[in-house]
Write a protein that holds these residues in place. Structure first.
Motif, PDB file in Angstrom:
ATOM      1  N   SER A 117     -10.507   6.594  -7.183  1.00 19.65           N
ATOM      2  CA  SER A 117      -9.821   6.076  -8.258  1.00 19.65           C
ATOM      3  C   SER A 117      -8.949   6.798  -8.648  1.00 19.65           C
ATOM      4  O   SER A 117      -7.558   6.284  -8.601  1.00 19.65           O
ATOM      5  N   HIS A 118      -8.707   8.107  -8.392  1.00 17.04           N
ATOM      6  CA  HIS A 118      -7.772   8.937  -8.577  1.00 17.04           C
ATOM      7  C   HIS A 118      -6.733   8.631  -7.363  1.00 17.04           C
ATOM      8  O   HIS A 118      -5.443   8.697  -7.583  1.00 17.04           O
ATOM      9  N   ALA A 119      -7.298   8.477  -6.173  1.00 18.88           N
ATOM     10  CA  ALA A 119      -6.449   8.098  -4.859  1.00 18.88           C
ATOM     11  C   ALA A 119      -5.762   6.668  -5.080  1.00 18.88           C
ATOM     12  O   ALA A 119      -4.744   6.454  -4.401  1.00 18.88           O
ATOM     13  N   LEU A 120      -6.233   5.848  -6.149  1.00 24.74           N
ATOM     14  CA  LEU A 120      -5.504   4.902  -6.345  1.00 24.74           C
ATOM     15  C   LEU A 120      -4.335   4.822  -7.697  1.00 24.74           C
ATOM     16  O   LEU A 120      -3.129   4.439  -7.068  1.00 24.74           O
ATOM     17  N   PHE A 121      -4.945   5.451  -8.632  1.00 26.57           N
ATOM     18  CA  PHE A 121      -3.723   5.336  -9.851  1.00 26.57           C
ATOM     19  C   PHE A 121      -2.757   6.311  -9.600  1.00 26.57           C
ATOM     20  O   PHE A 121      -1.440   6.384 -10.144  1.00 26.57           O
ATOM     21  N   LYS A 122      -2.741   7.647  -9.107  1.00 30.25           N
ATOM     22  CA  LYS A 122      -2.013   8.706  -9.040  1.00 30.25           C
ATOM     23  C   LYS A 122      -0.871   8.400  -8.044  1.00 30.25           C
ATOM     24  O   LYS A 122       0.236   8.617  -8.429  1.00 30.25           O
ATOM     25  N   PRO A 123      -1.294   7.755  -6.787  1.00 32.32           N
ATOM     26  CA  PRO A 123       0.155   7.646  -5.974  1.00 32.32           C
ATOM     27  C   PRO A 123       0.786   6.151  -6.551  1.00 32.32           C
ATOM     28  O   PRO A 123       1.886   6.210  -6.453  1.00 32.32           O
ATOM     29  N   LEU A 124       0.202   5.461  -7.388  1.00 40.67           N
ATOM     30  CA  LEU A 124       0.843   4.284  -8.114  1.00 40.67           C
ATOM     31  C   LEU A 124       1.707   5.178  -9.050  1.00 40.67           C
ATOM     32  O   LEU A 124       2.963   4.515  -9.275  1.00 40.67           O
ATOM     33  N   LEU A 125       1.598   5.986  -9.685  1.00 38.39           N
ATOM     34  CA  LEU A 125       2.214   6.665 -10.732  1.00 38.39           C
ATOM     35  C   LEU A 125       3.507   7.232  -9.931  1.00 38.39           C
ATOM     36  O   LEU A 125       4.741   7.222 -10.708  1.00 38.39           O
ATOM     37  N   PRO A 137      10.133  14.542  -2.429  1.00 32.47           N
ATOM     38  CA  PRO A 137      10.023  13.083  -2.404  1.00 32.47           C
ATOM     39  C   PRO A 137       9.032  12.331  -3.113  1.00 32.47           C
ATOM     40  O   PRO A 137       7.773  12.803  -2.653  1.00 32.47           O
ATOM     41  N   ALA A 138       9.204  11.358  -3.877  1.00 32.21           N
ATOM     42  CA  ALA A 138       8.069  10.406  -4.247  1.00 32.21           C
ATOM     43  C   ALA A 138       6.859  10.064  -3.528  1.00 32.21           C
ATOM     44  O   ALA A 138       5.802  10.535  -3.720  1.00 32.21           O
ATOM     45  N   GLY A 155       5.794   4.712  -8.476  1.00 25.48           N
ATOM     46  CA  GLY A 155       6.536   4.338  -9.559  1.00 25.48           C
ATOM     47  C   GLY A 155       7.727   5.322 -10.047  1.00 25.48           C
ATOM     48  O   GLY A 155       8.663   4.576 -10.371  1.00 25.48           O
ATOM     49  N   SER A 156       7.416   6.190 -10.060  1.00 25.01           N
ATOM     50  CA  SER A 156       8.554   7.307 -10.351  1.00 25.01           C
ATOM     51  C   SER A 156       9.689   7.407  -9.461  1.00 25.01           C
ATOM     52  O   SER A 156      10.952   7.674  -9.696  1.00 25.01           O
ATOM     53  N   GLY A 157       9.183   7.320  -8.150  1.00 30.12           N
ATOM     54  CA  GLY A 157      10.100   6.950  -7.258  1.00 30.12           C
ATOM     55  C   GLY A 157      10.972   5.837  -7.140  1.00 30.12           C
ATOM     56  O   GLY A 157      12.225   5.744  -6.905  1.00 30.12           O
ATOM     57  N   ASN A 158      10.367   4.699  -7.769  1.00 32.42           N
ATOM     58  CA  ASN A 158      11.178   3.782  -8.031  1.00 32.42           C
ATOM     59  C   ASN A 158      12.262   3.931  -8.948  1.00 32.42           C
ATOM     60  O   ASN A 158      13.569   3.408  -8.779  1.00 32.42           O
TER      61      ASN A 158
END
Lengths: 511, 108
Positions: free
Chosen positions: A319-327, A224-225, A330-333
């Motif tokens: 910064s990886h802990a910020l942008f990778k969960p964001l992506l 799950p995302a 987003g795919s979960g959305n």
């Protein structure tokens, strides 16, 4: 019991109360999880930003306190995000949140121990719940992915246990500081060298770096995302990277050979991860391969072992802990609104889901290192560190990989958000027919497409939070004395300090 | 050397994990490997003619209690792992109708 024990106690109590009360009070597990996430995030931030706090709050050292911030923000964001996501796809909130809290208990516990065996127990707690959480998904191959992750992960755990046994046999101690001082006296002890090799292999499997990356794309691609986000942003980093860095830098001390292992593994995973991300058909799978690639960057920066390199590694970790969960979120959305993450069947969502599109655009730009965002600063630091350490070719390769990163993140953006919906494309030429069709055919592709909406607010807030911080880190940078931080992170890693280790709360010594 | 027996067990387990295609056999491989490691840890604490270190005022050598405590914990954790693995194997069998991992991959 000092308040730092709350990092373990709060999610643990939360997990068991969620399991007990979850049946009669269905709202309770989610609230318990969010509550512990918020409290622990504030405690971790306080410990990280204000080092002069009384010792009850102060975290063990810079690396641990940074990881505590990352882990607890991931706990908060993924539990907030899961509230609506779980309702849509799964039946049991109680089990999901119990497992989520247990795995974060393990992660927090690993960051606060100073002896190998406690670390192993927390690692097992973390891993078991992570295996089960991956299998939670509704995807077709989720069970197989979970089993693959389980087999590779538990083999790695057993390797780590064997390494710990070797270390205990040679040093008759489990404490980090005692083993570290033993190794300073006998740096070439054969038993300990065997243990080092086994431990590094185990930690690399847990991290998912290239020779051992088989489970990553399956597990992150079908989980799950929110779980993919938590695993790639925080949990796998604690289980693999934290263990690796503790072993290599604090207990053994970095040597040119170890440095070469880290750089080569990191370089190959950066290249292979980004190239394979280019050819995936599934959004989440693309980001899973991208995770391998970005972790390669972090490992290269650690392998340089210069003060700037270590600073860059910590920055990129953050910064990886910020942008990778964001992506991932987003795919979960997209999954929540459309029902699939297969890019062949997606398209034209920028009009229907503008918020998700904008925040994922920020995430993609940040992942590929475009100037105003956090990913740029951390990648710049890594590349500068490569030049400074005298590896211009390495720096050049990493720049090229960064361009490939831009390629695959924008490929996803184009296929999912900025093209004509593939099913609508067929009808686009027949304008009148399409208009007529909306009257007679209730489930036509067009009405289906127009009924796609943004997900609820609780799934938008985590994305907003991450996107704002991706910008915010840039605004913070001028105020950070980077020379001071560099010096600090350099000292932290290059100097064996027994005092820094003995200030941990769970420093139970068996002997 | 009895240590080599534990090494042999670990290698048998590793062979099962790497080479076998059957889910149940992979699970057995993990269990065997874990037992090999447990045996290794127990042997680390073994002393010749040692007694248990409980209120022992004589000069007898005492066995090292730490490995025993470790092994006990690892066994408890291993029980959790085995139950998770078996539960997953049952779910896999329900979904695919086979225990063979290559056939599972073909079905997708």
């Amino acid at each position: 019991m000092s308040s730092i024990s709350l990092f373990v106690a709060l999610p643990f109590v939360g997990a068991f109360s969620a399991a007990l009360l979850g049946r009669s009070l269905p709202w309770f597990p989610g609230i318990a999880s969010i509550f512990s996430g918020v409290v622990l995030l504030f405690m971790a931030l306080a410990g990280f930003l204000i080092p002069s706090l009384p010792s009850a709050f102060a975290s063990p050292d810079l690396f641990s306190s940074l990881m505590l911030v990352i882990v607890n923000s991931a706990l908060f964001l993924s539990s907030l995000y899961s509230l609506a996501f779980i309702d849509r796809f799964f039946t049991s909130k109680m089990r999901f949140y119990t497992l989520l809290l247990l795995s974060f208990t393990g992660a927090n516990g690993m960051l606060l121990t100073t002896d190998f065996f406690t670390l192993f127990i927390f690692l097992e707690l973390l891993s078991f719940s992570a295996y089960a959480l991956v299998g939670f998904s509704a995807e077709r191959n989720a069970l197989r992915a979970s089993f693959k992750y389980l087999v590779m992960g538990s083999t790695a755990s057993l390797m780590i246990l064997l390494g710990i046994a070797f270390l205990y046999g040679r040093t008759s101690s489990l404490s980090f500081s005692v083993i570290s001082s033993f190794l300073q006296i006998h740096p070439h002890d054969p038993g300990c060298t065997v243990a080092l090799g086994i431990l590094i292999a185990g930690a690399l499997v847990k991290l998912g770096i290239v020779p051992f990356h088989g489970w990553v794309s399956d597990a992150y691609g079908s989980a799950p995302a929110p779980i993919s986000a938590a695993l790639s942003g925080a949990i796998a980093k604690v289980a693999g990277l934290y263990l690796l860095i503790r072993i290599v830098f604090h207990i053994w001390g970095i040597t040119p050979q170890l440095s070469a292992i880290l750089i080569y593994c990191g370089l190959f995973s950066a290249i292979i991860g980004s190239l394979l991300a280019l050819i995936q058909e599934d959004m989440q799978r693309t980001y899973a391969w991208s995770t391998i690639s970005q972790k390669g960057y972090i490992l290269v920066a650690f392998g340089l072992a210069t003060p700037l390199g270590l600073f860059a590694a910590l920055l990129h970790l953050f910064s990886h802990a910020l942008f990778k969960p964001l992506l991932f979120l987003g795919s979960g959305n997209v999954k929540y609104s459309v029902g699939t993450t297969n890019m062949k069947r997606l398209g034209g969502l920028s009009r229907q889901m503008p918020f998700t599109c904008a925040s994922m655009l920020i995430g993609s730009l940040s992942a590929s290192g475009v100037p105003p965002l956090n990913g740029f600063w951390s990648k710049l630091c890594i590349i500068l560190a490569c030049f400074q350490a005298g590896f211009p070719l390495l720096a050049l390769t990493l720049i090229l990989v960064s361009i490939v990163t831009l390629g695959y993140t924008f490929r996803v953006m184009k296929l999912v958000f900025f093209r004509q919906e593939p099913l609508l494309e067929k009808f686009a030429s027949a304008g009148f027919f399409q208009w007529l069709m909306t009257f007679f055919w209730k489930d036509s592709p067009q009405t289906k497409f127009l009924s796609i909406k943004e997900p609820p607010l609780s799934m938008k807030i985590p994305l907003l939070f991450l996107a704002i911080f991706s910008f915010g880190m840039t605004l913070l940078l001028p105020f950070v004395h980077s020379a001071d931080l560099q010096k600090k992170s350099g000292e932290l890693f290059l100097y064996h300090s027994e005092e820094s280790l003995s200030s941990y709360p769970f420093s139970g010594e068996y002997r | 050397m009895i240590y080599s027996l534990s090494l042999l067990l670990i290698l048998i387990g590793l062979y099962g994990i790497i080479c076998k295609k059957n889910v149940v056999k992979i699970i057995l491989g993990i269990i065997i490997m874990e037992y090999g490691i447990n045996l290794f840890i127990l042997l680390l604490g073994w002393r010749k003619e040692a007694v248990a270190p409980i209120l022992d005022l004589s000069k007898n050598p005492v066995a090292d209690p730490v490995p025993q405590a470790m092994v006990l914990t690892v066994i408890a954790a291993g029980l959790g792992l085995v139950s998770l693995m078996v539960a997953l194997a049952i779910r896999l069998y329900e979904q695919y109708g086979t225990f063979d991992t290559t056939k599972m991959k073909e079905e997708e």
